[in-house]
Design a protein around this motif. Structure first.
Motif, short mmCIF file in Angstrom:
data_model
loop_
_atom_site.label_atom_id
_atom_site.label_comp_id
_atom_site.label_asym_id
_atom_site.label_seq_id
_atom_site.Cartn_x
_atom_site.Cartn_y
_atom_site.Cartn_z
N ARG A 266 0.82 -1.21 0.00
CA ARG A 266 0.00 0.00 0.00
C ARG A 266 0.86 1.26 0.00
N LYS A 267 2.03 1.18 0.58
CA LYS A 267 2.93 2.32 0.53
C LYS A 267 3.37 2.61 -0.90
N LYS A 268 3.64 1.54 -1.65
CA LYS A 268 4.03 1.73 -3.06
C LYS A 268 2.85 2.15 -3.92
N LEU A 269 1.66 1.60 -3.65
CA LEU A 269 0.48 1.99 -4.41
C LEU A 269 0.12 3.46 -4.16
N ALA A 270 0.25 3.89 -2.91
CA ALA A 270 -0.04 5.29 -2.58
C ALA A 270 0.90 6.23 -3.31
N SER A 271 2.15 5.81 -3.46
CA SER A 271 3.13 6.64 -4.16
C SER A 271 2.88 6.63 -5.67
N LYS A 272 2.57 5.45 -6.22
CA LYS A 272 2.40 5.34 -7.66
C LYS A 272 1.13 6.02 -8.15
N PHE A 273 0.03 5.85 -7.41
CA PHE A 273 -1.26 6.42 -7.82
C PHE A 273 -1.56 7.75 -7.15
N ASP A 274 -0.65 8.21 -6.29
CA ASP A 274 -0.78 9.51 -5.64
C ASP A 274 -2.13 9.65 -4.92
N CYS A 275 -2.49 8.63 -4.15
CA CYS A 275 -3.79 8.64 -3.46
C CYS A 275 -3.65 8.16 -2.02
N CYS A 276 -4.67 8.42 -1.25
CA CYS A 276 -4.67 8.06 0.18
C CYS A 276 -5.13 6.61 0.35
N CYS A 277 -4.20 5.69 0.17
CA CYS A 277 -4.54 4.27 0.34
C CYS A 277 -3.55 3.57 1.25
N LEU A 278 -2.88 4.31 2.12
CA LEU A 278 -1.97 3.70 3.08
C LEU A 278 -2.76 2.90 4.12
N CYS A 279 -2.04 2.04 4.85
CA CYS A 279 -2.70 1.24 5.90
C CYS A 279 -3.33 2.14 6.94
N ARG A 281 -5.03 5.73 7.86
CA ARG A 281 -5.75 6.81 7.19
C ARG A 281 -4.92 8.10 7.19
N CYS A 282 -4.84 8.74 6.05
CA CYS A 282 -4.07 9.97 5.93
C CYS A 282 -4.76 11.13 6.63
N ASN A 283 -3.99 12.10 7.05
CA ASN A 283 -4.55 13.34 7.57
C ASN A 283 -5.11 14.17 6.42
N THR A 284 -5.95 15.11 6.74
CA THR A 284 -6.58 15.94 5.69
C THR A 284 -5.58 16.80 4.95
N ASP A 285 -4.44 17.07 5.56
CA ASP A 285 -3.43 17.93 4.92
C ASP A 285 -2.29 17.12 4.32
N CYS A 286 -2.55 15.84 3.99
CA CYS A 286 -1.49 15.02 3.38
C CYS A 286 -1.16 15.53 1.98
N LYS A 287 -0.07 15.04 1.40
CA LYS A 287 0.43 15.53 0.13
C LYS A 287 -0.15 14.80 -1.08
N HIS A 288 -1.01 13.81 -0.83
CA HIS A 288 -1.58 13.07 -1.96
C HIS A 288 -2.58 13.93 -2.73
N THR A 289 -2.60 13.75 -4.04
CA THR A 289 -3.54 14.51 -4.88
C THR A 289 -4.96 14.00 -4.70
N TYR A 290 -5.11 12.68 -4.66
CA TYR A 290 -6.43 12.07 -4.52
C TYR A 290 -6.66 11.71 -3.05
N LYS A 291 -7.57 12.41 -2.41
CA LYS A 291 -7.82 12.26 -0.99
C LYS A 291 -8.65 11.01 -0.67
N THR A 292 -8.92 10.81 0.61
CA THR A 292 -9.55 9.57 1.09
C THR A 292 -10.88 9.26 0.42
N TYR A 293 -11.71 10.27 0.20
CA TYR A 293 -13.07 10.03 -0.31
C TYR A 293 -13.20 10.27 -1.80
#
Length: 359
Positions: A266-279, A281-293
């Motif tokens: 999931r760490k690699k998927l989050a980096s490759k797809f730039d989304c909040c899919c880590l084990c 839950r990301c904070n609202t101010d995380c650096k991913h482009t695609y947020k949790t919802y």
């Protein structure tokens, strides 16, 4: 017995005296006698306490050496007693082993405090977390524990004789609910004694519908997770404390390995797809482009929730009460995993690991 014990526990947080600690330990022994009604079982627990307390002297060589001695003694007990008898006392010995392991790393003052801590049928963090008395918390945990008891005891007999997905899922869930019952009842008794529980009632939902296997690791044994901090350590030490039991060892170690593989993937998927899919839950101010919802994150997270529910069904299915009194055999476990599931769960994890290497 329970009423007088709860009174002593409550007083123990108001009066920090040797008498109260000694009385709490003695009442714990009385509770053991009331449960087992056999003097030699009390002697076994006292022997384990003495050995474990003396093992504290070895922590100057390595802080985990006393824990290793506890595990060794547990194994010796298993080899010395017949399977049915050892299964009867294993649970109480494991609780004492975990308490004494905590004491051995962060020791209390004196043998009386250690005696009280080891034999008091209380939560493992009794001497760490205190709170003002709250009547609603124990009522809440008592209620949920009774619900889990009913679910674990009354649902299973109504299942059909044919082995299907529903049968396997409810069998595994029944095993988990029995664990939830013990945990919530422990939280209720601890909160009556003035101890603040480490979690609320919603922890079971995070296990039943797990975002990740790491969540299962944490919420399955919150006290041990706080103690060891490491996912793989929690399941490794837990399996060792269970002794030579192939099914429990296979299940616990599998959960640890599954969690570690999922974390890396999931760490690699989050980096490759730039989304909040880590084990976690990301904070609202995380650096991913695609947020949790957002769709991309929801799809990936939902996929892992479904996979983890399947893993829990697979790993819990062998606990079908067919040999609960003596312990499940090697052949029974492999029969369920192989003939009923075709080893689907470890195959999925192997594929996940292979994908992790490719990304």
């Amino acid at each position: 017995m329970s009423f007088f014990y709860l009174i002593i526990c409550f007083i123990a947080f108001k009066l920090n005296s040797i008498f109260v600690h000694l009385a709490s330990g003695v009442l714990g022994i009385c509770a053991l006698h009331w449960i087992f009604a056999k003097d030699h079982i009390i002697n076994i627990h006292l022997l384990f306490f003495v050995i474990s307390y003396q093992a504290t002297n070895f922590r100057e060589y390595h802080k985990l050496l006393p824990l290793a001695i506890n595990i060794f003694v547990m194994v010796m007990f298993q080899l010395s007693f017949d399977a049915q008898f050892y299964t009867t006392i294993r649970g109480s010995l494991m609780i004492m082993a975990m308490k004494m392991s905590t004491f051995q790393i962060t020791p209390l003052d004196g043998i009386v405090n250690a005696f009280s801590y080891a034999f008091s049928p209380d939560h493992i963090d009794t001497y760490k977390r205190k709170s003002n008395y709250d009547v609603l918390t124990p009522i809440s945990f008592c209620t949920t524990s009774l619900v889990y008891l009913v679910m674990s005891s009354c649902v299973y007999p109504f299942l059909s004789a044919s082995y299907n997905v529903e049968y396997a899922y409810v069998t595994a869930q029944t095993f988990r609910f029995s664990h939830y019952f013990v945990n919530d009842l422990s939280f209720a008794l601890a909160s009556i004694a003035g101890v603040k529980p480490l979690t609320g009632n919603s922890w079971t939902l995070k296990t039943e519908f797990p975002r990740s296997m790491k969540d299962v690791s944490y919420y399955w044994n919150i006290g041990m997770s706080h103690f060891f901090k490491s996912t793989i350590a929690v399941f490794t030490i837990s399996s060792a404390l269970h002794g030579f039991n192939f099914q429990l060892t296979a299940v616990l170690l599998s959960m640890g390995v599954y969690a570690m593989v999922e974390i890396k993937l999931r760490k690699k998927l989050a980096s490759k797809f730039d989304c909040c899919c880590l084990c976690k839950r990301c904070n609202t101010d995380c650096k991913h482009t695609y947020k949790t919802y957002q769709v991309r994150s929801l799809v990936l997270n939902s996929m892992f929730v479904c996979l983890n529910m399947y893993h829990l069904m697979y790993l819990g299915a062998p606990f079908d009460n067919s040999a609960a009194d003596t312990g499940y055999s090697f052949t029974h476990t492999l029969h369920i995993f192989g003939s009923k599931f075709k080893f689907g769960s470890p195959i999925i994890v192997a594929i996940q690991y292979f994908i992790t290497l490719l990304i």
